[in-house]
Design a protein around this motif. Structure first.
Motif, PDB file in Angstrom:
ATOM      1  N   LEU A 188       0.697  -1.307   0.133  1.00 12.17           N
ATOM      2  CA  LEU A 188      -0.009   0.179   0.021  1.00 12.17           C
ATOM      3  C   LEU A 188       0.897   1.223  -0.019  1.00 12.17           C
ATOM      4  O   LEU A 188       1.789   1.390   0.798  1.00 12.17           O
ATOM      5  CB  LEU A 188      -0.862   0.003   1.224  1.00 12.17           C
ATOM      6  CG  LEU A 188      -1.688  -1.012   1.473  1.00 12.17           C
ATOM      7  CD1 LEU A 188      -2.651  -1.219   2.675  1.00 12.17           C
ATOM      8  CD2 LEU A 188      -2.799  -1.225   0.200  1.00 12.17           C
ATOM      9  N   THR A 189       0.628   2.174  -0.850  1.00 15.19           N
ATOM     10  CA  THR A 189       1.318   3.514  -0.951  1.00 15.19           C
ATOM     11  C   THR A 189       0.426   4.850  -0.657  1.00 15.19           C
ATOM     12  O   THR A 189       0.897   5.788  -0.581  1.00 15.19           O
ATOM     13  CB  THR A 189       2.043   3.602  -2.214  1.00 15.19           C
ATOM     14  OG1 THR A 189       1.028   3.549  -3.352  1.00 15.19           O
ATOM     15  CG2 THR A 189       3.051   2.360  -2.515  1.00 15.19           C
ATOM     16  N   ASP A 190      -1.087   4.584  -0.648  1.00 17.75           N
ATOM     17  CA  ASP A 190      -1.736   5.477  -0.703  1.00 17.75           C
ATOM     18  C   ASP A 190      -1.987   5.868   0.534  1.00 17.75           C
ATOM     19  O   ASP A 190      -2.307   4.842   1.542  1.00 17.75           O
ATOM     20  CB  ASP A 190      -2.945   5.115  -1.279  1.00 17.75           C
ATOM     21  CG  ASP A 190      -4.065   6.382  -1.188  1.00 17.75           C
ATOM     22  OD1 ASP A 190      -4.728   6.551  -0.290  1.00 17.75           O
ATOM     23  OD2 ASP A 190      -4.634   6.890  -2.184  1.00 17.75           O
ATOM     24  N   PRO A 191      -1.940   7.139   1.147  1.00 16.70           N
ATOM     25  CA  PRO A 191      -2.019   7.363   2.541  1.00 16.70           C
ATOM     26  C   PRO A 191      -3.365   7.275   3.169  1.00 16.70           C
ATOM     27  O   PRO A 191      -3.312   6.693   4.210  1.00 16.70           O
ATOM     28  CB  PRO A 191      -1.630   9.044   2.579  1.00 16.70           C
ATOM     29  CG  PRO A 191      -0.968   9.079   1.443  1.00 16.70           C
ATOM     30  CD  PRO A 191      -1.326   8.274   0.186  1.00 16.70           C
ATOM     31  N   GLU A 196      -5.236   4.683   2.343  1.00 20.59           N
ATOM     32  CA  GLU A 196      -5.186   3.389   2.459  1.00 20.59           C
ATOM     33  C   GLU A 196      -4.641   2.627   3.666  1.00 20.59           C
ATOM     34  O   GLU A 196      -4.978   1.753   4.258  1.00 20.59           O
ATOM     35  CB  GLU A 196      -4.932   2.441   1.095  1.00 20.59           C
ATOM     36  CG  GLU A 196      -5.846   2.838   0.144  1.00 20.59           C
ATOM     37  CD  GLU A 196      -5.279   2.055  -1.183  1.00 20.59           C
ATOM     38  OE1 GLU A 196      -4.303   1.616  -1.389  1.00 20.59           O
ATOM     39  OE2 GLU A 196      -6.199   2.183  -2.181  1.00 20.59           O
ATOM     40  N   ILE A 197      -3.192   3.393   3.738  1.00 18.42           N
ATOM     41  CA  ILE A 197      -2.484   3.010   4.839  1.00 18.42           C
ATOM     42  C   ILE A 197      -3.183   3.515   6.161  1.00 18.42           C
ATOM     43  O   ILE A 197      -3.043   2.516   7.085  1.00 18.42           O
ATOM     44  CB  ILE A 197      -1.163   3.737   4.748  1.00 18.42           C
ATOM     45  CG1 ILE A 197      -0.112   3.274   3.449  1.00 18.42           C
ATOM     46  CG2 ILE A 197      -0.355   3.760   5.993  1.00 18.42           C
ATOM     47  CD1 ILE A 197       0.822   4.017   3.250  1.00 18.42           C
ATOM     48  N   GLU A 198      -3.911   4.525   6.345  1.00 14.74           N
ATOM     49  CA  GLU A 198      -4.389   5.137   7.477  1.00 14.74           C
ATOM     50  C   GLU A 198      -5.770   3.835   7.471  1.00 14.74           C
ATOM     51  O   GLU A 198      -5.979   3.579   9.052  1.00 14.74           O
ATOM     52  CB  GLU A 198      -5.246   6.297   7.547  1.00 14.74           C
ATOM     53  CG  GLU A 198      -5.864   6.997   8.373  1.00 14.74           C
ATOM     54  CD  GLU A 198      -5.064   6.987   9.938  1.00 14.74           C
ATOM     55  OE1 GLU A 198      -5.626   6.729  11.103  1.00 14.74           O
ATOM     56  OE2 GLU A 198      -4.005   7.149   9.867  1.00 14.74           O
ATOM     57  N   SER A 239      -4.270   0.605   9.095  1.00 10.56           N
ATOM     58  CA  SER A 239      -3.620   0.740  10.121  1.00 10.56           C
ATOM     59  C   SER A 239      -4.407   0.033  11.642  1.00 10.56           C
ATOM     60  O   SER A 239      -3.657  -0.433  12.610  1.00 10.56           O
ATOM     61  CB  SER A 239      -3.055   1.939  10.590  1.00 10.56           C
ATOM     62  OG  SER A 239      -4.108   2.986  10.944  1.00 10.56           O
ATOM     63  N   ARG A 272      -1.937  -5.310   8.695  1.00 12.18           N
ATOM     64  CA  ARG A 272      -1.662  -3.670   9.051  1.00 12.18           C
ATOM     65  C   ARG A 272      -0.323  -3.390   8.256  1.00 12.18           C
ATOM     66  O   ARG A 272      -0.315  -2.038   8.005  1.00 12.18           O
ATOM     67  CB  ARG A 272      -1.532  -3.557  10.500  1.00 12.18           C
ATOM     68  CG  ARG A 272      -2.678  -3.594  11.260  1.00 12.18           C
ATOM     69  CD  ARG A 272      -2.557  -3.086  12.848  1.00 12.18           C
ATOM     70  NE  ARG A 272      -1.253  -3.810  13.458  1.00 12.18           N
ATOM     71  CZ  ARG A 272      -1.747  -4.714  14.414  1.00 12.18           C
ATOM     72  NH1 ARG A 272      -2.854  -5.229  14.427  1.00 12.18           N
ATOM     73  NH2 ARG A 272      -0.621  -5.256  14.920  1.00 12.18           N
ATOM     74  N   ASP A 273       0.602  -4.216   7.967  1.00 10.36           N
ATOM     75  CA  ASP A 273       1.668  -3.804   7.331  1.00 10.36           C
ATOM     76  C   ASP A 273       1.562  -3.443   6.102  1.00 10.36           C
ATOM     77  O   ASP A 273       1.278  -4.011   5.029  1.00 10.36           O
ATOM     78  CB  ASP A 273       2.652  -5.065   7.305  1.00 10.36           C
ATOM     79  CG  ASP A 273       3.950  -4.582   6.813  1.00 10.36           C
ATOM     80  OD1 ASP A 273       4.345  -3.571   6.315  1.00 10.36           O
ATOM     81  OD2 ASP A 273       4.744  -5.914   6.621  1.00 10.36           O
ATOM     82  N   PRO A 274       1.801  -2.033   5.769  1.00  8.69           N
ATOM     83  CA  PRO A 274       1.567  -1.509   4.559  1.00  8.69           C
ATOM     84  C   PRO A 274       2.760  -1.786   3.317  1.00  8.69           C
ATOM     85  O   PRO A 274       2.482  -1.736   2.197  1.00  8.69           O
ATOM     86  CB  PRO A 274       1.504  -0.092   4.614  1.00  8.69           C
ATOM     87  CG  PRO A 274       2.208   0.350   5.805  1.00  8.69           C
ATOM     88  CD  PRO A 274       2.128  -0.839   6.587  1.00  8.69           C
ATOM     89  N   GLN A 305      -5.401  -7.005   2.121  1.00 12.02           N
ATOM     90  CA  GLN A 305      -5.207  -5.776   1.495  1.00 12.02           C
ATOM     91  C   GLN A 305      -5.743  -5.915   0.114  1.00 12.02           C
ATOM     92  O   GLN A 305      -5.728  -4.849  -0.509  1.00 12.02           O
ATOM     93  CB  GLN A 305      -3.943  -5.330   1.553  1.00 12.02           C
ATOM     94  CG  GLN A 305      -3.200  -5.196   3.147  1.00 12.02           C
ATOM     95  CD  GLN A 305      -1.785  -4.831   2.899  1.00 12.02           C
ATOM     96  OE1 GLN A 305      -1.039  -4.766   1.836  1.00 12.02           O
ATOM     97  NE2 GLN A 305      -1.254  -4.482   4.286  1.00 12.02           N
TER      98      GLN A 305
END
Length: 151
Positions: A2-5, A7-9, A12, A20-22, A54
């Motif tokens: 995951l690189t999109d902020p 999606e990461i949020e 999390s 949870r690991d992006p 994911q």
């Protein structure tokens, strides 16, 4: 990965550490596709992913022409991520899955490490659950299922 902020949020808050690991790699999925899932399985296909994490499988299936990928997971963060990525996601425990809830069925069922073969506790309960999963398939459909039976 995951690189999109956003999606990461979202992810999390996932219950499982590995989900949870992006920076989680798609390498395992790439090998599964290369070894077991030829590209001709996907154009126009309706698929279900049990425990989508994911949504790596779903995205790779879309890239290969899948018409629809439905995810099923009990984790609200996974559900939210799937909805953000425009997947249909059902918030449900896999043990409660009922084929009757999907009367149109699917061309393929995918599940990587999201079910446990010991959930059944009794032979009849396990047989019923297997019947529910296989009941998701349309005639001529396929499944790729790898259970998690670790500690």
């Amino acid at each position: 990965m995951l690189t999109d902020p956003v999606e990461i949020e979202i992810i999390s808050a996932a219950r499982q550490k590995n989900v949870r690991d992006p920076a989680r790699s798609r390498e395992h999925f790439e090998r599964i596709f290369a070894d077991f899932l030829p590209d001709e399985l996907f154009p126009g296909a309706d698929l279900i992913d049990l425990g989508p994490g994911q949504f790596d499988f779903g995205e790779m299936a879309r890239e290969r022409g899948a018409r629809r990928v439905v995810g099923v997971d009990f984790d609200p963060a996974v559900v939210a991520l799937g909805q953000h990525k425009s997947f249909t996601v059902i918030e449900e425990r896999l043990q409660a899955l009922r084929a009757d809830d999907f009367p149109d069925g699917f061309d393929g069922v995918f599940c990587k490490f999201s079910l446990n073969a010991f959930w059944g506790r009794t032979t009849s309960r396990l047989a019923d659950w297997i019947a529910q999963v296989t009941g998701l398939l349309r005639p001529g459909g396929w499944s790729w299922i790898a259970p998690f039976n670790g500690i």
